[in-house]
Design an enzyme around this catalytic site. Structure first.
Site, PDB file in Angstrom:
ATOM      1  CG  HIS A   1     -38.461   8.392 -21.794  1.00 57.28           C
ATOM      2  ND1 HIS A   1     -39.821  10.062 -21.359  1.00 57.28           N
ATOM      3  CD2 HIS A   1     -37.587   8.906 -21.918  1.00 57.28           C
ATOM      4  CE1 HIS A   1     -39.078  10.623 -21.994  1.00 57.28           C
ATOM      5  NE2 HIS A   1     -37.333  10.030 -23.049  1.00 57.28           N
ATOM      6  CG  LEU A   2     -33.916   3.669 -17.369  1.00 57.62           C
ATOM      7  CD1 LEU A   2     -33.481   5.146 -16.785  1.00 57.62           C
ATOM      8  CD2 LEU A   2     -33.916   2.724 -16.892  1.00 57.62           C
TER       9      LEU A   2
END
Length: 656
Positions: free
Chosen positions: A557-558
């Site tokens: 996840h960013l």
């Protein structure tokens, strides 16, 4: 004598029970005697020191006499110390549809009360001379200031002799309807202090004056919080606007009458007399929005409500205001959200300040109307309309919170495990059902490999959402075949969202390779889109896009996170260092590394134990509170390496 107001064409007659609150020597008896000289209304003074045929009596005798006086149509002064809630409670119960209960708090300095008590002679309760000082000191130690939620309809604080004199005038003038407006005028005034915004107008209001309160009950219940607005009179003092010419706009009794005719619950409107910046701590009121009678430059200054609110809020309010607007026109309002670090937010629970500017009849100020009250009243109506529309916008924003915050939006801080174990119980059950228990079973992905680390059951929540976004519509902000966007459950800044990859077996940066370049590019593009959306709302926001080297929750996840770091959830060294050290890998660097070497570089978790350093000037601080205090005002630019290669994302017109 009854207090009369016009409601729907009929006269509503109201009596008043006034509890005098203060220690011996504060001037309660003198206050009563002064008011009772007025011919406008018959009063009954009930003093426990003399109620038993000139001698001291009991509380029950005072209650009995109060009831009898009300039956005779009189208003009542309860001349007792009334210093704690228990002592006041039975008298407050005398209130009802035809009887208002007020409190007048004689909050004079202790030394003044002691000096008066020691020097006086012939006191009704024989409290005088040497023993008076000890009695006053003992009483003050157990003092409990009154609050509206005890049942008072109005509370008036008097801090000095001038305040007491104004309060005496206020109650002395209560009478027929033509006098009602005087009751709602401010109860204290001081000369304006010298500043760029000040004038010589001696009626500049202090924070300690009448404040109107409006509560809105939204259609959806917002937990236990009822959105509440507190506002002072707009343009009736510093801007020299005649209150009588604007009475149907600003006098609360008349506003409530209008509300009654439109079947609006008038109980949602009430008046508090006291310090507008201490509504919770002094009045027991839970107001989340304050209106400020601002000056046109939206700056601190003057001696009134504007100066008091800016002082109580500290530099945070001035900075937050500058981010929204630089000036204000008459009839307009601007809503300013307060950061969680703001003293007014922390101490009083104020989440927003709404600056509003009314019409001006002061020739020393801009937009002088030259006594044109037709135009002035039009602008005044526009000012209140703008104020209430601004308040409504905060209510509507809050009504959206359960979807994005109170539901199961996720985080990657790794520090709130016990809370997550409760919040994510439903997701944990799904994980067990799908054989996704912590790292000891085969992964269900295409690769068939074991999980790369042992994941706690709560740490699987992001994976579950990424794999089945259709089952979590209350959480998901955006989804496609390859990504899902959600809010961070424990945001570490004003804006903080997560862009989740939907590919199996890509738990973190260590799992990323050349085959994932297209996925990384799409995640980056989606993050950039959300940054643009946030900056369209607030151009001052600056962002970074990046990954944690070692995530604490499963699924690549960013992080899309603003660099203000204004958050109550940023609590410890690990939180801070995970976003401000080399542990946080910028998205542009990750993309370059994967393209050039087939993998991303990752940093050891050991850096999370490093010093707490400012993300701008890199100065060291001993703890999180001091660090937060520093970063709010740090004038330095961001480090040189962040200013390169689009690691730091600001609007072109925004300075960093």
């Amino acid at each position: 004598m009854e207090m009369e107001t016009e409601v729907s064409g009929e006269k509503e007659k109201k009596q008043i029970v006034v509890l005098l609150i203060g220690p011996p020597g504060s001037g309660k008896s003198t206050f009563c005697d002064s008011v009772m000289k007025s011919p406008h209304r018959p009063w009954s003074r009930i003093c426990q020191d003399i109620i038993n045929n000139g001698k001291a009596g009991s509380k029950s005798q005072c209650l009995k006499m109060a009831i009898e006086s009300l039956k005779e149509g009189k208003s009542v002064f309860i001349d007792r110390c009334n210093l704690d809630k228990e002592q006041r409670s039975e008298f407050v119960k005398l209130g009802g549809p035809q009887v208002e209960v007020h409190a007048v708090v004689l909050e004079l300095p202790a030394q003044v009360c002691i000096s008066r008590s020691v020097k006086r002679s012939g006191h009704e309760g024989n409290l005088q001379g040497g023993r008076a000082a000890a009695v006053v000191n003992k009483m003050l130690r157990s003092k409990e200031l009154p609050k509206v939620n005890e049942g008072f309809s109005r509370i008036l604080f008097c801090y000095n002799d001038a305040d007491v004199e104004n309060a005496v005038k206020t109650y002395s003038m209560l009478g027929p309807p033509t006098r009602i407006m005087n009751f709602f005028k401010k109860v204290s005034a001081v000369p304006a202090s010298s500043s760029n915004e000040a004038t010589n107008d001696a009626t500049t209001p202090k924070a300690n004056e009448k404040t109107e309160i409006v509560r809105v009950s939204p259609s959806k219940k917002l937990g236990s919080v009822v959105p509440t607005l507190a506002f002072p009179s707009i343009s009736t003092a510093d801007f020299q606007f005649d209150i009588d010419k604007a009475s149907d706009i600003i006098i609360l009794s008349l506003v409530k009458a209008k509300a009654s005719r439109k079947n609006i619950d008038s109980g949602r409107f009430f008046t508090f007399v006291g310090d507008i910046t201490k509504l919770h701590s002094q009045g027991g009121l839970h107001c989340n929005v304050l209106a400020n009678a601002a000056n046109w430059r939206l700056k601190p200054g003057g001696g009134g409500v504007n100066a008091a609110i800016f002082k109580a809020a500290g530099p945070d309010l001035e900075a937050a205001t500058r981010a929204r607007a630089n000036t204000l026109l008459p009839g307009k309002a601007v809503v300013v959200p307060l950061p969680s670090t703001c003293p007014l937010h922390n101490a009083e629970g104020i989440t927003h300040v709404i600056h509003v500017l009314g019409p001006n009849m002061n020739p020393n100020r801009p937009n002088y109307l030259n006594n044109d009250y037709t135009k002035g009243c039009k602008i005044l109506r526009e000012a209140y309309t703008s104020l209430f529309e601004g308040f409504l916008s905060t209510v509507q924003d809050q009504s959206k919170l359960p979807k994005r915050i109170n539901q199961a939006t996720m985080s990657d801080s790794g520090a709130e495990d016990s809370e997550r174990n409760k919040k994510y119980k439903g997701l944990q059950d799904k994980a067990r059902t799908n054989n996704l228990e912590s790292g000891s079973v085969d992964d269900a992905g295409d690769s068939g490999k074991k999980m790369s680390k042992g994941w706690s059951s709560w740490a699987l929540a992001l994976h579950i959402i990424a794999m089945h976004p259709e089952k979590h519509e209350n959480v998901v902000l955006e989804s496609s075949d390859n990504i899902v966007v959600i809010n961070d459950q424990y945001p570490k800044a004003r804006k903080h969202v997560l862009v989740l990859a939907r590919q199996e077996s890509v738990d973190g940066l260590e799992d990323v390779g050349s085959a994932n370049i297209q996925l990384l590019e799409e995640m980056h593009d989606v993050g950039m889109k959300w940054i643009k959306r946030f900056q369209d709302e607030d151009a001052s926001l600056i962002f970074r896009l990046g990954y944690h080297s070692v995530p604490s929750m499963r699924q690549l996840h960013l992080h899309v996170i603003s660099q203000d770091f204004e958050s109550d959830h940023l609590k410890n060294k690990k939180h801070w260092n995970s976003f401000t050290t080399s542990f946080f890998r910028d998205s542009v660097d990750v993309l370059e590394e994967v393209k050039s070497q087939g993998k991303a570089n990752v940093e050891s978790e050991a850096v999370l134990k490093g010093e707490l350093r400012c993300n701008r000037c890199r100065s060291v601080h001993p703890n999180i509170p001091k660090l937060k205090s520093h970063i709010r005002t740090c004038p330095s630019q961001f480090p040189h390496h962040l200013l390169q290669n689009s690691r730091l994302l600001a609007r072109p017109e925004s300075s960093n």
